[in-house]
Design a protein around this motif. Structure first.
Motif, PDB file in Angstrom:
ATOM      1  N   LYS C  89     -10.488  -1.502  13.802  1.00  0.00           N
ATOM      2  CA  LYS C  89     -10.738  -0.189  13.193  1.00  0.00           C
ATOM      3  C   LYS C  89     -12.205   0.028  12.835  1.00  0.00           C
ATOM      4  CE  LYS C  89      -6.353   1.011  13.005  1.00  0.00           C
ATOM      5  NZ  LYS C  89      -5.813   2.053  13.830  1.00  0.00           N
ATOM      6  N   LEU C  90     -13.078  -0.251  13.774  1.00  0.00           N
ATOM      7  CA  LEU C  90     -14.494   0.071  13.554  1.00  0.00           C
ATOM      8  C   LEU C  90     -14.701   1.545  13.828  1.00  0.00           C
ATOM      9  CD1 LEU C  90     -16.239  -2.953  15.283  1.00  0.00           C
ATOM     10  CD2 LEU C  90     -15.607  -2.671  12.894  1.00  0.00           C
ATOM     11  N   PHE C  91     -15.894   2.031  13.523  1.00  0.00           N
ATOM     12  CA  PHE C  91     -16.253   3.402  13.858  1.00  0.00           C
ATOM     13  C   PHE C  91     -17.043   3.348  15.156  1.00  0.00           C
ATOM     14  CE2 PHE C  91     -15.997   3.135   9.192  1.00  0.00           C
ATOM     15  CZ  PHE C  91     -14.821   3.834   9.067  1.00  0.00           C
ATOM     16  N   PRO C  92     -16.412   3.712  16.262  1.00  0.00           N
ATOM     17  CA  PRO C  92     -16.964   3.373  17.580  1.00  0.00           C
ATOM     18  C   PRO C  92     -18.330   3.983  17.895  1.00  0.00           C
ATOM     19  CG  PRO C  92     -15.024   4.791  17.784  1.00  0.00           C
ATOM     20  CD  PRO C  92     -15.088   4.345  16.372  1.00  0.00           C
ATOM     21  N   THR C  93     -18.644   5.167  17.363  1.00  0.00           N
ATOM     22  CA  THR C  93     -19.940   5.750  17.731  1.00  0.00           C
ATOM     23  C   THR C  93     -21.033   5.380  16.732  1.00  0.00           C
ATOM     24  OG1 THR C  93     -19.726   7.844  16.558  1.00  0.00           O
ATOM     25  CG2 THR C  93     -18.735   7.728  18.759  1.00  0.00           C
ATOM     26  N   LEU C  94     -20.674   4.690  15.669  1.00  0.00           N
ATOM     27  CA  LEU C  94     -21.704   4.253  14.732  1.00  0.00           C
ATOM     28  C   LEU C  94     -22.289   2.922  15.200  1.00  0.00           C
ATOM     29  CD1 LEU C  94     -20.447   6.483  13.042  1.00  0.00           C
ATOM     30  CD2 LEU C  94     -20.614   5.016  11.037  1.00  0.00           C
ATOM     31  N   GLU C  98     -24.744   0.474  10.898  1.00  0.00           N
ATOM     32  CA  GLU C  98     -24.104   1.523  10.101  1.00  0.00           C
ATOM     33  C   GLU C  98     -22.689   1.129   9.693  1.00  0.00           C
ATOM     34  OE1 GLU C  98     -26.295   5.581  11.738  1.00  0.00           O
ATOM     35  OE2 GLU C  98     -24.665   4.706  12.897  1.00  0.00           O
ATOM     36  N   ARG C 101     -23.080  -1.319   6.923  1.00  0.00           N
ATOM     37  CA  ARG C 101     -23.610  -0.726   5.700  1.00  0.00           C
ATOM     38  C   ARG C 101     -22.528   0.039   4.936  1.00  0.00           C
ATOM     39  NH1 ARG C 101     -28.249   3.566   6.396  1.00  0.00           N
ATOM     40  NH2 ARG C 101     -26.429   4.675   7.144  1.00  0.00           N
ATOM     41  N   ILE C 102     -21.627   0.708   5.689  1.00  0.00           N
ATOM     42  CA  ILE C 102     -20.551   1.431   5.001  1.00  0.00           C
ATOM     43  C   ILE C 102     -19.705   0.460   4.191  1.00  0.00           C
ATOM     44  CG2 ILE C 102     -18.356   2.605   5.448  1.00  0.00           C
ATOM     45  CD1 ILE C 102     -19.818   4.298   7.503  1.00  0.00           C
ATOM     46  N   ARG C 133     -18.638   0.589  19.949  1.00  0.00           N
ATOM     47  CA  ARG C 133     -17.744   0.594  21.111  1.00  0.00           C
ATOM     48  C   ARG C 133     -18.371  -0.131  22.302  1.00  0.00           C
ATOM     49  NH1 ARG C 133     -18.742   6.670  22.054  1.00  0.00           N
ATOM     50  NH2 ARG C 133     -20.805   6.587  22.986  1.00  0.00           N
ATOM     51  N   ARG C 147     -18.065  -6.410   7.894  1.00  0.00           N
ATOM     52  CA  ARG C 147     -17.968  -5.195   7.078  1.00  0.00           C
ATOM     53  C   ARG C 147     -17.183  -5.482   5.801  1.00  0.00           C
ATOM     54  NH1 ARG C 147     -14.893  -0.211   9.826  1.00  0.00           N
ATOM     55  NH2 ARG C 147     -13.114  -1.602   9.515  1.00  0.00           N
TER      56      ARG C 147
END
Lengths: 287, 347, 235
Positions: C89-94, C98, C101-102, C133, C147
């Motif tokens: 569950k990463l944020f693929p476009t970050l 980033e 850091r979140i 991604r 993270r």
């Protein structure tokens, strides 16, 4: 002949800046919240009427009033998302479309009741008449400033989204709201912030539009369609693409308007539909 | 438990249909005209509901095909001098033929985008209609008297005839849509209404079903368009392609009546006509009220009035799909089943 | 001494379906507890329930005496529970940076910083500006773990971190867990890979159809008993 065509293109590009301003908020709400706000155009018109009333009362320049109203616009976008649109999140596309559709009808008819059907325009002062002579063509200073404002706003939004921590959070939620919720990045708190930013772009668009063109309570939908076409033409998620999309719409309209008023809109739609057939993902889609 | 209620409801429905069939002998000319309009609206509501309630397509461009039907009818009769009885089916066919390329282009847009895409398409059709030679340009033109007279020499006869035609249209639209929903394809549509993701993975061909539904509505919308031309005795871009009359009101009707059922659109249309009788003088306020009500309905009772009736134990008068009868599992799940996040995994 | 995490009679419902039944569990500071069980046994639901991201939850869960039922996910993360979700569950476009850091922004203040995470997973430093991604599955799992660690949790929840990864990569990921524990962080590991899971754990709990069917120390349990309680053959 060449001069006429050049003139049409230049004026079309400049009005494209105005369309890009209409489209920026839509581009954001599509990219982040993944919904089409049917009331997008109507909300811009609503802001125009608010500016009309306030400039009438205060006697100030509409740009000054708009500047002061920026926090209010952010707040309205925030409240709208937090207390109305957020209730439809996660329930598919139908509820959000229908809620914003209802909102659109309410705003249109509310403005009709409050202000009547007459067309209005705001005065921007002497700057409206100023022109620059660039080679063979005259360029209005005001359209040029609006275009530059659109460029500046896009650069600003780009920096906000890609260079700040809150921008990264907005993009994270846009990527995967469920994943964000799992790690404590509550999407329900991020969406209203994004909609607040949309509210700001709406106010900027409203102030530029109300000085540039006539407006009345019924024009929201046509603004929505132009904004939508600019966003799809440019490609989802690309703010600079949205500017190019706006410019294409503006130029197409300008050429169409040489025939008559309905060709102005027809040309705009046809360019959009043709582009849709050949490049449905848009010109500058971030894959 | 609800069998007497069901029988009662069906008896009322049957009585209503019988009264409509005997309409010309029961009602005066004014009532017949209002009912004619009512049947057009019911037809439009059934079609919009088929798209929104089952195929997951929100159309804001339904008025496009209504206008095409009206203009085609005008073209075949007034310009090509065909018999009205040939022109009516040809108008339906024309609408279907135009729907094919429209579909091919706008189906490149998905989900929320498609809604605005239908709107753009309708706008284009309207603007083109205003450019066609012989159709009176932007201000439109009247149906020639000889064309109108083919429906009856006297005004009273024509009112009866228009009434019969629009009633027939509504009935056919209803029965055909009911049959569609009870067919194999309908099974897939009901699955799609209840959970699109599950329907997709269980092998229902979503794209083909969507295309079928979209094209299915076109001839009925075109025929409704013919009726609007007959009712107004003219065609004009702004009237024949009117977004308020043929789409916005219809969305309110279906949303308030109940999306995703056959009863909902009819219930909504009845309510709409009653409200309109009382509130017509309020103009814009009337539309504001409808907007507020429909937002309230979507947020608090997403299946509309009919959904509320169901929850109070009202059986489906007209069960669509393959699971008829009260107590079928589909009903037990209720609205919550849909609100659950699709990606939920357990364990 | 009160345990770091104490769970009593925890139930998780999804509409009419009950995924977790009356589960009791305690985890002490610096302890590694492994939850094993077949697919659908309620392991993931249990972890998600701890951070209030499962359906309807009843029963009590306390972190250091503080009732978690009253808190939002955000507050729970800030109190010191971090989840490495199933499927990463990463944020693929970050970018990697980033994404990490979140995690840091949402967590507690503590001594695990970027330097520490980069030391554990040097490849993340090299690829800090790549989008998530663009990474391999193993690298993505490192980001997900990083993270969560940057949130400086007192309790780290790992949901199926070995899923779909090559054994070499899994070794690399699991090598971190004892080092994390040395900092006093408690770890709950959910795995279907029993031997991997038992090798790292101080204690294990086996879930069967949403209930605890067996618990104990890895050394005390023989393989057959575990298998019976894993697949439900004993019932």
């Amino acid at each position: 002949m060449v001069e006429t065509i050049l003139n049409l293109i230049v004026q079309g590009v400049l009005i494209g800046g105005l369309y890009a301003l209409f489209a920026l908020g839509l581009s954001l709400s599509l990219g982040v919240m993944r919904f089409v706000n049917i009331a997008h155009g109507d909300m811009i018109v609503l802001f125009s009427f608010v500016l009309l009333s306030l400039t009438g009362v205060l006697g100030w320049s509409p740009f000054l009033v708009a500047l002061i109203l920026l926090p209010v616009a952010f707040g309205l976008g925030w409240l709208l998302q937090r207390f109305l649109l957020q209730r439809t999140v996660g329930k598919g596309i139908l509820p959000i479309l229908l809620v914003t559709f209802g909102l659109s009808i309410i705003i249109q008819n509310g403005l009709l009741e409050a202000y009547g059907p007459n067309t209005r325009k705001l005065s921007g002062g002497a700057i409206e008449l100023a022109a620059l002579r660039l080679g063979p063509i005259d360029v209005g200073v005001y359209p040029l400033l609006v275009f530059l404002l659109a460029v500046a706003l896009i650069a600003g939004l780009d920096a906000f989204l890609y260079r700040t921590a809150i921008g990264a959070r907005i993009r994270a939620v846009a990527d995967d709201p469920a994943a964000a919720d799992l790690i404590g990045l509550t999407s329900a708190r991020i969406y209203p912030v994004a909609m607040g930013v949309v509210g700001i772009t709406m106010l900027v668009a409203a102030s530029c539009m109300s000085v540039w063109t006539n407006f009345d309570p019924s024009i929201g939908p046509s603004r929505l369609l132009a904004a939508f076409e600019a966003v799809v033409l440019g490609g989802l998620g690309s703010l600079w693409g949205t500017l190019i999309g706006g410019v294409i719409i503006g130029v197409a309209q300008n050429f169409g308007s040489q025939i008559d008023a309905s060709w102005q809109i027809l040309a705009q739609h046809l360019v959009f539909l043709v582009a849709l057939v050949f490049r449905p993902q848009g010109l500058f889609a971030r894959s | 438990m609800s069998t007497p209620m069901l029988l009662g409801a069906r008896a009322i429905l049957a009585a209503g249909v019988l009264a409509c069939l005997a309409g010309p002998w029961l009602f005066d000319a004014n009532s017949l005209t209002v009912l004619t309009e009512f049947f057009i609206v019911v037809t439009l509501a059934l079609m919009w509901n088929l798209l929104a309630g089952y195929a997951d397509i929100i159309s804001v461009g339904q008025q496009g095909f209504v206008g095409v039907g009206a203009y085609a009818f005008f073209g075949f009769t007034a310009l090509l001098h065909m018999s009205v009885w040939a022109a009516v089916p040809l108008a339906a066919l024309t609408t279907l033929l135009i729907a094919v390329p429209v579909m091919a282009v706008i189906f490149r847009l998905r989900t929320a985008y498609l809604a605005v895409g239908t709107w753009v398409a309708a706008d284009v059709l309207m603007l083109i209609a205003g450019k066609l030679p012989g159709f009176g340009g932007g201000s439109g033109t009247s149906l020639p008297i000889p064309v109108v007279k083919q429906f009856g020499a006297r005004l009273g006869d024509r009112i009866d005839m228009f009434y019969a035609l629009s009633l027939g249209l509504a009935l056919i639209a209803f029965l055909a849509t009911w049959a569609l929903l009870r067919s194999r394809i309908g099974l897939g549509l009901t699955a799609m209404r209840d959970n699109e993701e599950a329907a997709g993975s269980s092998g229902v061909d979503l794209v083909r079903t969507r295309i079928l539904c979209f094209l299915w509505t076109a001839p009925f919308l075109g025929l409704a368009g013919v009726m609007t031309a007959l009712e107004k005795l003219r065609v004009a871009p702004t009237a024949s392609f009117n977004i308020t009359d043929w789409t916005i009101d219809i969305i309110f009707i279906v949303v308030i009546g109940g999306i995703g059922s056959l009863e909902g659109p009819i219930l909504g249309a009845i309510l709409f006509f009653l409200l309109r009788q009382w509130l017509a003088d309020f103009g814009a306020w009337y539309l504001i009220l409808l907007g507020v009500i429909s937002i309230g309905v979507i947020l608090f009772e997403p299946k509309g009035l009919w959904g509320a009736c169901r929850r109070w134990g009202f059986p489906d008068i007209l069960p669509a799909g393959h699971a008829p009868g009260p107590g079928a599992p589909e009903r037990v799940a209720g609205p919550d089943a849909q609100e659950a996040p699709a990606a939920r995994t357990v364990g | 001494m009160t345990p770091l995490l104490s769970v009593e009679k925890l139930n998780v419902f999804y509409d009419a379906f009950q995924a977790v039944h009356d589960v009791d569990l305690t985890v002490g500071e610096g302890e590694i507890v492994s939850i094993i069980g077949a697919n659908g046994a309620g392991k993931s639901s249990f972890l998600k329930a701890l951070v209030r991201q499962a359906g309807r939850v009843t029963g009590s869960a306390r972190l250091d005496g503080c009732d978690l039922a009253a808190l939002s996910t955000r507050e729970i993360v800030a109190k010191g529970i971090a989840l490495v979700p199933e499927g990463r569950k990463l944020f693929p476009t970050l970018t990697i940076f980033e994404n990490l850091r979140i995690g840091q922004e949402l967590g507690r203040k503590g001594d695990i910083g970027f330097e520490q995470v980069y030391e554990w997973f040097p490849v993340l430093r090299e690829r800090r500006d790549s989008r998530a991604r663009e990474l391999s599955g193993g690298q993505q799992q490192m980001v997900a773990l990083g993270r969560a660690l940057l949130a400086n949790p007192r309790l780290l929840l790992c949901d199926e971190i070995s899923l779909g990864l090559a054994p070499r990569v899994v070794n690399e990921l699991y090598a971190i867990i004892p080092q994390v524990r040395e900092r006093g962080v408690a770890v709950v590991v959910v795995e279907q890979d029993i031997s991997r899971s038992l090798a790292v754990a101080d204690r294990f709990v086996c879930f069967l159809e949403g209930e605890v069917s067996l618990s104990g120390r890895p050394a005390d349990a023989d393989r057959d008993t575990i298998m019976q309680h894993y697949f439900g053959g004993a019932h």
